[in-house]
Design a protein around this motif. Structure first.
Motif, PDB file in Angstrom:
ATOM      1  N   THR A 247       0.807  -1.232   0.000  1.00 38.50           N
ATOM      2  CA  THR A 247       0.000   0.000   0.000  1.00 38.50           C
ATOM      3  C   THR A 247       0.838   1.279   0.000  1.00 38.50           C
ATOM      4  O   THR A 247       0.295   2.365  -0.187  1.00 38.50           O
ATOM      5  N   GLU A 248       2.151   1.141   0.264  1.00 36.80           N
ATOM      6  CA  GLU A 248       2.984   2.353   0.340  1.00 36.80           C
ATOM      7  C   GLU A 248       4.071   2.306  -0.729  1.00 36.80           C
ATOM      8  O   GLU A 248       4.529   1.229  -1.117  1.00 36.80           O
ATOM      9  N   ASP A 249       4.494   3.501  -1.158  1.00 41.29           N
ATOM     10  CA  ASP A 249       5.644   3.615  -2.064  1.00 41.29           C
ATOM     11  C   ASP A 249       6.894   3.631  -1.171  1.00 41.29           C
ATOM     12  O   ASP A 249       7.149   4.619  -0.478  1.00 41.29           O
ATOM     13  N   PHE A 250       7.646   2.523  -1.187  1.00 40.12           N
ATOM     14  CA  PHE A 250       8.744   2.435  -0.202  1.00 40.12           C
ATOM     15  C   PHE A 250       9.848   3.461  -0.460  1.00 40.12           C
ATOM     16  O   PHE A 250      10.516   3.903   0.472  1.00 40.12           O
ATOM     17  N   VAL A 251      10.021   3.864  -1.736  1.00 44.54           N
ATOM     18  CA  VAL A 251      11.069   4.863  -2.015  1.00 44.54           C
ATOM     19  C   VAL A 251      10.681   6.205  -1.363  1.00 44.54           C
ATOM     20  O   VAL A 251      11.469   6.822  -0.636  1.00 44.54           O
ATOM     21  N   ALA A 252       9.425   6.610  -1.590  1.00 46.50           N
ATOM     22  CA  ALA A 252       8.957   7.877  -1.012  1.00 46.50           C
ATOM     23  C   ALA A 252       8.989   7.813   0.514  1.00 46.50           C
ATOM     24  O   ALA A 252       9.398   8.767   1.184  1.00 46.50           O
ATOM     25  N   ARG A 253       8.577   6.670   1.052  1.00 46.78           N
ATOM     26  CA  ARG A 253       8.518   6.536   2.515  1.00 46.78           C
ATOM     27  C   ARG A 253       9.925   6.613   3.120  1.00 46.78           C
ATOM     28  O   ARG A 253      10.153   7.312   4.105  1.00 46.78           O
ATOM     29  N   VAL A 254      10.873   5.914   2.500  1.00 50.79           N
ATOM     30  CA  VAL A 254      12.251   5.928   3.013  1.00 50.79           C
ATOM     31  C   VAL A 254      12.826   7.344   2.923  1.00 50.79           C
ATOM     32  O   VAL A 254      13.477   7.829   3.857  1.00 50.79           O
ATOM     33  N   ARG A 255      12.560   8.018   1.814  1.00 52.59           N
ATOM     34  CA  ARG A 255      13.086   9.385   1.661  1.00 52.59           C
ATOM     35  C   ARG A 255      12.425  10.316   2.679  1.00 52.59           C
ATOM     36  O   ARG A 255      13.076  11.179   3.263  1.00 52.59           O
ATOM     37  N   GLY A 256      11.123  10.090   2.905  1.00 58.66           N
ATOM     38  CA  GLY A 256      10.419  10.911   3.891  1.00 58.66           C
ATOM     39  C   GLY A 256      10.984  10.712   5.295  1.00 58.66           C
ATOM     40  O   GLY A 256      11.106  11.652   6.079  1.00 58.66           O
ATOM     41  N   LEU A 257      11.353   9.468   5.603  1.00 57.93           N
ATOM     42  CA  LEU A 257      11.833   9.157   6.956  1.00 57.93           C
ATOM     43  C   LEU A 257      13.286   9.562   7.164  1.00 57.93           C
ATOM     44  O   LEU A 257      13.708   9.873   8.287  1.00 57.93           O
ATOM     45  N   THR A 258      14.078   9.526   6.088  1.00 58.83           N
ATOM     46  CA  THR A 258      15.525   9.712   6.255  1.00 58.83           C
ATOM     47  C   THR A 258      16.054  11.001   5.634  1.00 58.83           C
ATOM     48  O   THR A 258      17.176  11.411   5.934  1.00 58.83           O
ATOM     49  N   GLY A 259      15.314  11.598   4.728  1.00 58.82           N
ATOM     50  CA  GLY A 259      15.820  12.768   4.011  1.00 58.82           C
ATOM     51  C   GLY A 259      16.534  12.375   2.734  1.00 58.82           C
ATOM     52  O   GLY A 259      16.048  12.639   1.640  1.00 58.82           O
ATOM     53  N   ASP A 260      17.679  11.686   2.858  1.00 57.61           N
ATOM     54  CA  ASP A 260      18.449  11.387   1.641  1.00 57.61           C
ATOM     55  C   ASP A 260      18.551   9.902   1.312  1.00 57.61           C
ATOM     56  O   ASP A 260      19.280   9.517   0.404  1.00 57.61           O
ATOM     57  N   GLY A 261      17.839   9.043   2.019  1.00 57.96           N
ATOM     58  CA  GLY A 261      17.866   7.612   1.677  1.00 57.96           C
ATOM     59  C   GLY A 261      18.685   6.784   2.655  1.00 57.96           C
ATOM     60  O   GLY A 261      19.157   7.287   3.683  1.00 57.96           O
ATOM     61  N   VAL A 262      18.850   5.514   2.320  1.00 54.52           N
ATOM     62  CA  VAL A 262      19.537   4.578   3.221  1.00 54.52           C
ATOM     63  C   VAL A 262      20.934   4.233   2.679  1.00 54.52           C
ATOM     64  O   VAL A 262      21.223   4.441   1.509  1.00 54.52           O
ATOM     65  N   ASP A 263      21.774   3.689   3.571  1.00 57.95           N
ATOM     66  CA  ASP A 263      23.131   3.290   3.157  1.00 57.95           C
ATOM     67  C   ASP A 263      23.128   1.950   2.437  1.00 57.95           C
ATOM     68  O   ASP A 263      23.974   1.710   1.572  1.00 57.95           O
TER      69      ASP A 263
END
Ligand SMILES: NC(=O)c1ccc[n+]([C@@H]2O[C@H](COP(=O)([O-])OP(=O)(O)OC[C@H]3O[C@@H](n4cnc5c(N)ncnc54)[C@H](OP(=O)(O)O)[C@@H]3O)[C@@H](O)[C@H]2O)c1
Length: 344
Positions: A200-216
């Motif tokens: 149900t969620e766009d994981f790219v948008a969610r990760v960017r929303g939570l972290t700002g610049d993404g994950v390592d």
């Protein structure tokens, strides 16, 4: 009278109904082997692929027995086997049999592939670490080379390998995010990760929303061309995408494999500072790595540092039901086939 055993055999390729529970003579251990009375045998996504079709490279010819990992007690030794003794409880993979053979009451394996299980450890939990946690350990420490404090996204986070990545990730002091279907949201949270519902969620948008610049780091055991591109987009500059599986074959069949391979190759050619490290073949990491890492993981269970998720304990004779449940999805952890304990 010759002693007998039961074994689950793939009689032809097809649905779970092709699994037959057959009776046969006990296998005899060869030189350097031990015969193990199996208490617990793991069921994996690869088993489903090998059962359904003979098209996947490495699929044995029918009839064959599935099962990559076992825990049991040594009941007999072949000539020259000297490092273990009858009565020892051991865990091991079945690589020597061509990565199969575990769905049986007895299996003969090289003694060097059998590692002692600490007293008091549940065989069903122990069998979960043999392939799933060894895989997670190798992807985390050999492919991604994670460092404490890094942000990590784990796909299939409630699955057998995904839940292992979260448990080992917590021990490595990582900041964790995990995709799973909505029913497994709480499981992912309890394993210390921020849950993301991939349906149900766009994981790219969610990760960017939570972290700002993404994950390592992204660990991707799901696969699919679009999925890999999106996993790559979830990375911050300098990040690593570790792809090591095709769980999406559950929903999409083997046809997702070619676009996955194409995407993996294309992503590795982009000169943007992100990386797609190659993933180790566990069978090539050497017996010393295998024994030391498996012993370390079993000790972590004994110490209460990790608790593998057992999705269900299903009698060996009902292996077809285990396959149906794994195919249906929505479970957390690994299904384990169990046998009746031997009579005293
Ligand atoms: N390279 C190696 O050494 C190695 C070793 C072991 C496994 N593997 C690979 O790793 C994969 C996972 O193994 P496993 O034992 O963890 O399987 P599993 O227990 O079935 O877990 C797979 C997870 O993937 C999720 N999933 C399925 N389809 C998805 C999709 N389209 N998009 C996002 N998530 C999806 C499922 O989530 P929900 O149920 O929540 O929907 C499930 O929790 C295997 O298929 C295999 O390819 C590789």
């Amino acid at each position: 009278m010759q002693a007998r055993q039961h074994r689950v055999v793939v009689t032809r390729h097809g649905g779970p109904e092709v699994l037959a529970f057959v009776e046969e003579d006990l296998p005899q251990p060869g030189p350097g082997e031990a015969r193990v009375r199996v208490f617990a045998a793991g069921v994996s996504g690869y088993d489903l692929m090998f059962r359904r079709s003979g098209r996947l490279p490495g699929t044995p010819r029918v009839p064959f027995t599935l099962g990559t990992d076992v825990v049991g007690v040594v009941d007999s030794l072949g000539a020259r086997a000297s490092t273990i003794a009858p009565g020892d409880v051991v865990a091991g993979w079945t690589v020597a049999l061509g990565t199969r053979g575990g769905y049986a009451e007895y299996v003969c394996l090289p003694e060097g592939d059998l590692v002692p299980v600490p007293a008091g450890v549940d065989p069903a939990e122990a069998v979960c670490v043999v392939i799933n946690y060894l895989t997670a350990h190798a992807m985390m420490h050999q492919a991604a080379k994670v460092r404490a404090g890094e942000r990590v996204l784990v796909h299939g986070a409630a699955g057998g390998v995904g839940s292992a990545l979260l448990q080992l990730g917590r021990l490595a002091d990582l900041e964790l995010f995990g995709t799973a279907s909505g029913a497994n949201r709480d499981v992912v949270s309890q394993l210390g990760a921020t849950p993301i519902d991939y349906r149900t969620e766009d994981f790219v948008a969610r990760v960017r929303g939570l972290t700002g610049d993404g994950v390592d780091v992204v660990f991707d055991p799901v696969g699919g061309g679009r999925q890999l591109w999106r996993s790559y987009r979830a990375l911050r500059a300098g990040g690593r995408l570790v792809w090591f599986g095709v769980a999406a074959t559950r929903d999409h069949g083997l046809r997702i494999i070619p676009p996955t391979l194409l995407a993996r190759t294309a992503l590795s050619l982009i000169p943007d500072g992100k990386h797609t490290p190659s993933t180790p073949d566990l069978t090539k990491l050497g017996n010393a790595w295998y024994r030391a890492t498996l012993a370390e993981l079993l000790d972590l269970i004994a110490a209460g540092e990790i608790t593998p998720l057992v999705a269900g304990r299903i009698p060996l004779a009902e292996a077809a039901r285990a396959h149906e449940l794994l195919e249906r999805g929505g479970h957390a952890g690994k299904f384990v086939l169990v046998t009746d304990p031997p009579s005293p």
